[in-house]
Design a protein around this motif. Sequence first.
Motif, PDB file in Angstrom:
ATOM      1  N   ARG A 167      -7.832 -20.583   6.961  1.00 48.49           N
ATOM      2  CA  ARG A 167      -7.032 -19.647   5.976  1.00 48.49           C
ATOM      3  C   ARG A 167      -7.918 -18.287   5.649  1.00 48.49           C
ATOM      4  O   ARG A 167      -7.445 -17.357   5.281  1.00 48.49           O
ATOM      5  N   VAL A 227      -7.381 -14.384   6.246  1.00 51.68           N
ATOM      6  CA  VAL A 227      -7.451 -13.452   5.206  1.00 51.68           C
ATOM      7  C   VAL A 227      -8.427 -12.537   5.223  1.00 51.68           C
ATOM      8  O   VAL A 227      -8.160 -11.290   5.276  1.00 51.68           O
ATOM      9  N   THR A 229       0.480 -18.124  11.730  1.00 55.48           N
ATOM     10  CA  THR A 229       0.153 -18.053  10.280  1.00 55.48           C
ATOM     11  C   THR A 229      -0.652 -16.658   9.824  1.00 55.48           C
ATOM     12  O   THR A 229      -0.242 -16.025   8.764  1.00 55.48           O
ATOM     13  N   SER A 241       1.085 -13.524   7.619  1.00 54.27           N
ATOM     14  CA  SER A 241       0.293 -12.966   6.571  1.00 54.27           C
ATOM     15  C   SER A 241      -0.078 -11.336   6.695  1.00 54.27           C
ATOM     16  O   SER A 241       0.220 -10.626   5.756  1.00 54.27           O
ATOM     17  N   GLN A 244       3.046  -9.538   5.902  1.00 55.68           N
ATOM     18  CA  GLN A 244       3.319  -9.351   4.613  1.00 55.68           C
ATOM     19  C   GLN A 244       2.261  -8.279   4.066  1.00 55.68           C
ATOM     20  O   GLN A 244       2.965  -7.484   3.109  1.00 55.68           O
ATOM     21  N   GLY A 245       1.197  -8.129   4.169  1.00 59.89           N
ATOM     22  CA  GLY A 245       0.211  -7.174   3.940  1.00 59.89           C
ATOM     23  C   GLY A 245       0.548  -5.757   4.386  1.00 59.89           C
ATOM     24  O   GLY A 245       0.500  -4.850   3.686  1.00 59.89           O
ATOM     25  N   ALA A 299       3.287  -4.075   2.156  1.00 54.82           N
ATOM     26  CA  ALA A 299       2.546  -3.737   1.119  1.00 54.82           C
ATOM     27  C   ALA A 299       2.190  -2.377   1.069  1.00 54.82           C
ATOM     28  O   ALA A 299       1.354  -1.906  -0.151  1.00 54.82           O
ATOM     29  N   TYR A 316     -14.122  -6.087  -0.801  1.00 55.24           N
ATOM     30  CA  TYR A 316     -12.811  -6.632  -1.199  1.00 55.24           C
ATOM     31  C   TYR A 316     -12.416  -7.647  -0.443  1.00 55.24           C
ATOM     32  O   TYR A 316     -11.535  -8.897  -1.037  1.00 55.24           O
ATOM     33  N   GLN A 344     -11.285 -11.237  -1.871  1.00 55.34           N
ATOM     34  CA  GLN A 344      -9.783 -11.992  -1.523  1.00 55.34           C
ATOM     35  C   GLN A 344     -10.273 -13.455  -1.077  1.00 55.34           C
ATOM     36  O   GLN A 344      -9.552 -14.601  -1.377  1.00 55.34           O
ATOM     37  N   ARG A 363     -10.841 -15.691  -3.846  1.00 57.41           N
ATOM     38  CA  ARG A 363      -9.939 -15.807  -4.802  1.00 57.41           C
ATOM     39  C   ARG A 363      -8.993 -17.111  -4.077  1.00 57.41           C
ATOM     40  O   ARG A 363      -8.575 -18.006  -4.715  1.00 57.41           O
ATOM     41  N   PHE A 405       3.085 -17.121  -2.048  1.00 60.49           N
ATOM     42  CA  PHE A 405       1.931 -17.014  -2.213  1.00 60.49           C
ATOM     43  C   PHE A 405       1.164 -16.575  -1.043  1.00 60.49           C
ATOM     44  O   PHE A 405       0.176 -15.912  -1.224  1.00 60.49           O
ATOM     45  N   GLU A 406       1.829 -16.807   0.137  1.00 61.82           N
ATOM     46  CA  GLU A 406       1.145 -16.083   1.267  1.00 61.82           C
ATOM     47  C   GLU A 406       0.698 -14.573   0.909  1.00 61.82           C
ATOM     48  O   GLU A 406      -0.147 -14.006   1.323  1.00 61.82           O
ATOM     49  N   HIS A 407       1.765 -14.204   0.354  1.00 62.91           N
ATOM     50  CA  HIS A 407       2.064 -12.690   0.186  1.00 62.91           C
ATOM     51  C   HIS A 407       0.953 -12.305  -0.760  1.00 62.91           C
ATOM     52  O   HIS A 407      -0.019 -11.177  -0.492  1.00 62.91           O
ATOM     53  N   LEU A 408       0.688 -13.053  -1.702  1.00 56.57           N
ATOM     54  CA  LEU A 408      -0.429 -13.013  -2.789  1.00 56.57           C
ATOM     55  C   LEU A 408      -1.669 -12.619  -2.276  1.00 56.57           C
ATOM     56  O   LEU A 408      -2.382 -11.806  -2.633  1.00 56.57           O
ATOM     57  N   VAL A 409      -1.861 -13.456  -0.998  1.00 54.63           N
ATOM     58  CA  VAL A 409      -3.142 -13.730  -0.666  1.00 54.63           C
ATOM     59  C   VAL A 409      -3.501 -12.471   0.106  1.00 54.63           C
ATOM     60  O   VAL A 409      -4.424 -12.038  -0.191  1.00 54.63           O
ATOM     61  N   SER A 410      -2.590 -12.109   0.936  1.00 55.31           N
ATOM     62  CA  SER A 410      -2.980 -11.157   1.822  1.00 55.31           C
ATOM     63  C   SER A 410      -2.544  -9.818   1.116  1.00 55.31           C
ATOM     64  O   SER A 410      -3.170  -8.864   1.746  1.00 55.31           O
ATOM     65  N   THR A 411      -1.670  -9.674   0.375  1.00 58.89           N
ATOM     66  CA  THR A 411      -1.242  -8.445  -0.141  1.00 58.89           C
ATOM     67  C   THR A 411      -1.539  -8.494  -1.686  1.00 58.89           C
ATOM     68  O   THR A 411      -0.807  -7.896  -2.714  1.00 58.89           O
ATOM     69  N   GLY A 412      -2.657  -8.909  -2.257  1.00 56.68           N
ATOM     70  CA  GLY A 412      -2.835  -9.025  -3.640  1.00 56.68           C
ATOM     71  C   GLY A 412      -2.785  -7.297  -4.117  1.00 56.68           C
ATOM     72  O   GLY A 412      -2.438  -7.093  -5.417  1.00 56.68           O
ATOM     73  N   ASN A 413      -3.231  -6.394  -3.417  1.00 50.61           N
ATOM     74  CA  ASN A 413      -3.242  -5.181  -3.748  1.00 50.61           C
ATOM     75  C   ASN A 413      -2.374  -4.279  -2.476  1.00 50.61           C
ATOM     76  O   ASN A 413      -2.387  -4.565  -1.523  1.00 50.61           O
ATOM     77  N   LEU A 436       0.081 -19.614   3.791  1.00 48.50           N
ATOM     78  CA  LEU A 436      -1.649 -19.310   3.746  1.00 48.50           C
ATOM     79  C   LEU A 436      -2.058 -19.879   2.575  1.00 48.50           C
ATOM     80  O   LEU A 436      -3.420 -20.494   2.516  1.00 48.50           O
TER      81      LEU A 436
END
Lengths: 474, 506
Positions: free
Chosen positions: A145, A149, A176, A180, A183-184, A187, A427, A431, A434, B205-213, B258
């Motif tokens: 993971r 990330v 996986t 992700s 999703q990134g 945004a 950054y 991440q 985190r 949660f997945e989203h959070l990790v990858s798109t915290g910003n 994730l």
Amino acid sequence: MAPLMANVVQDEGSSSVTSSPLKTFSLMSLSPPSLSPYSPWLRELKSDERGLCLIHLLLNCANHVAAGSIDRANAFLEQIALLAAPDGDAMQRIASHFTEALARRALRLWPGLYHALDSTRAVVLPLAEAAAARRHFLDLCPFLRLSYVVSNQAIMEAMEGERVVHVVDLNASDPTQWISLLQGLRARPEGPPHLKITGVHEHKELLNHTAARLADEAERLDIPFQFNAVVSRLDNLDVESLRVKTGEALAINTVLHLHSLLASNDGAGDPRQAQRTAPVSQLTLGDYLEKDHATNGYSPSTESALSSPFAPASSPARMESFLASLWGLSPKIMVVTEQESNHNVPALNERFVEALFYYAALFDCLDSTVPRQSVERLRVEKMLLGEEIKNIIACEGWERKERHEKLERWARRMDMAGFGPLPLSYYGLLQARRLLQSFGCEGYKVKEENGCFLLCWQDRPLFSIAAWRCKRYD
Amino acid sequence: MATTTMCVADPDSEVIALSPKTLLATNRFICEVCNKGFQREQNLQLHRRGHNLPWKLRLKSNKEVRRRVYLCPEPTCVHHDPSRALGDLTGIKKHFCRKHGEKKWKCDKCSKRYAVQSDLKAHSKTCGTREYRCDCGTLFSRRDSFITHRAFCNALAQERSRLPTAGLNNLSSHLYGNNTMALSLSQVSAQLSSFPDHRGSGSQFEHLVSTGNPSPFTPSQLPPQAAFYPGNNGSNQGFSEEHQPHHSLLQSKAFHGLMQLPVLQGNTDASSSTVAANLFNLSFFSNTSSARSIGDSNNDGNQNNQILIANEFNGANGSSESTTLFNGDLMGDHVGGEMNSLYNTSMQNESILPRMSATALLQKAAQMGLTTCGGSSLSRGFGSSTSGSLKPPSLGGGGGGNGGDGLQAQMENEAHLQNLMNSLANGSSSLFVCTGRTIGGLGSFAAGLRDVDETKFSLSSTGSLGVSDRLTRDFLGVGGMARNISGGMSRREQNHGIGMNALDPK
């Protein structure tokens, strides 16, 4: 000397067996005593002592296997079998997997036997099992993971402002990471780009599964998406099939797979011969070269010029040509995650010790964070790590795919292939840390070094993540 | 400051190299009557009117003036080279002061010093106006650097690590907090709508990790994200209370993603075992240098203790032989009783101490010089697992044994006997403690160092000794040297080991 030895050997009757269990393996490097499974001292052994016993036995056994003295190796294997257990503590598990590897290695002296045992195993290792094991590894440990990330972050940064992004995954068995990424990308302030993912994998079923999952996710997030399935092994991949358009913003990603291209025809054949043909003097020469490079920076010409059939080639032809063809695609970024250990030495002894330390750390990591009776952990240990260990120890030549190397060597290799380092961002480190914090287990660390990240367990680096860009007209 | 590339841009520029004195001179124009200094000639001329001296204001000349570029007089400076000359006289003056001058101007409120007065003026405007203070004591005037720092601050990390479950709650709730409160993020509406759905929460949660910003790479985006880092404990609590139900929702459902929170049971297991492990491993990690020094001195004691005990046994048994062979044998036969009692006590200790990890066992084994008679020694792997460049861990035998060249197999075995006996028999408690030090030492070495010099541990039993001599310095502080065939203890060295202890009682 001799009388004393005889003395000690004599004492290994039942009377003194209880007095000091340690004595019994003091001379075992030559001829291990025959311990019955019912020796009382076996039960008295504490786990630490047993662990040390196991290490001693393993080293001796490896030594004998490497030298070809199978009888002695056999004796040691018998001893180890009394102490090792695939469901015991970390050291016991390690021992059980390493002895299986050693046994297979020993069997190479009888190629008929070796291949007979392998014939139903190698090709048809149940796909579902292997995939399940990898999934468990994804769940139990944060390494994969973290890699996802960090890689995604690097890719998104490199692709800032691009309207069309093409990602090539060289081992697309797991959706996986790309879920992700989707999703990134959703945004992004400028909105998501058009995303194309080309997945390369040996097996069609896995690719189809990946494709379906990713298509669903993209649909859900309303991102224009396209998945290209390329059913191919990495070593005969035709880059044309990746369908990279000229001028496209390309990202290449590989997680724990690139090393398989380092497999070459070195040391294949008679294992006895293989060991003998890597004589001590040449190894020191090779070592000297390594040292030379370490101090003087990389001098690629020297390395390749001196790569004799026996000395380890720094970049076998296959890897070189593969990297060259990737370079030809002008990727904006190439992210490589690899195991951080040197399992690509020709000498079995060295490889054994390196692998022992490396997998000890991994098994420890599992031991500390997952309960003993966990079936998932057993599967990871057997089907993922155990298979890797078997490949490292028991295979040679083309068969030996798990040719892990340290980041330093990868860096040199990439540099020679025309890739320059692309430092991973602050950054990304944020991440990663985190993620570790929310993972919740102590002992994991992410370290940054020269723009690359090292994923560590208890300060031992286990995986490296690094990004490269295509150097052109520099 | 504009820099002119002489060769390309303006080859006709006039290059002026002023001396340091000239650059530093504040008042170049001096009145001949009263010696008052002026920075500009115009001002001097106007002043001369007051003395009824003839004055003339020089008009700006009409003809084209050649562009002037200035060089820094400091020869080591980049701007000393005409191709990097600066285009502005005031600029070169300030540059010279800032880079090569003395910092004469001090800020009253803080300790900052400046060479140029205008820099100090600019600083005073913001000094003390807005301040962010991290828990570790560092002050920041800028919000973004403060926030970035907090994410990496060691002090914060330690606090979090001390409260694992609490930390977990807080962090997960932070991430949730991030999520719900990140109103500036574009995706928040989608997230909020899917929040109650448990699958949604997973992907969130997945989203959070990858798109915290939203845009992770621009620093300006960082503040809104990082604003949800714990500002203070009070707000922490608020978050965790608020989001507790969500947290448990998360934990109770299994999901692929994730960011999977480990199952609670597993989590507590992990935390309990790792907390124990922390005692021995991480505490050494965090204090690298201090642990090392402590470790060294203590290890000396431990090692010596081992040897001392061996000596006691020898003495007790009336054996004056100091060869390893007899030692081993005696220990085996007569000292069985004592050793068993030692075992018992050490076992008692062990029952309190957590089990050694496989890595620790390997390190211990390498320490003890566990080798095979074929030359494959643990030293190699040992070195590989840590770093090679600094002091690699010692491979000395338990008794500070010294490997000789060309030992025969029998000697090796006796050495094994000796070492194993010494190390294991003389107290597994010390065994563990030694390893604790080992790990600590390793931690300090391995931290940040990953390149392995495999050369230092070559297979050759004779050739590499020179190299490994230099490198395998005993980091435990015992004067042991490691060779690939290490562990062989000749009579001489055994005496040396014992003698050493006699001289060095601990």
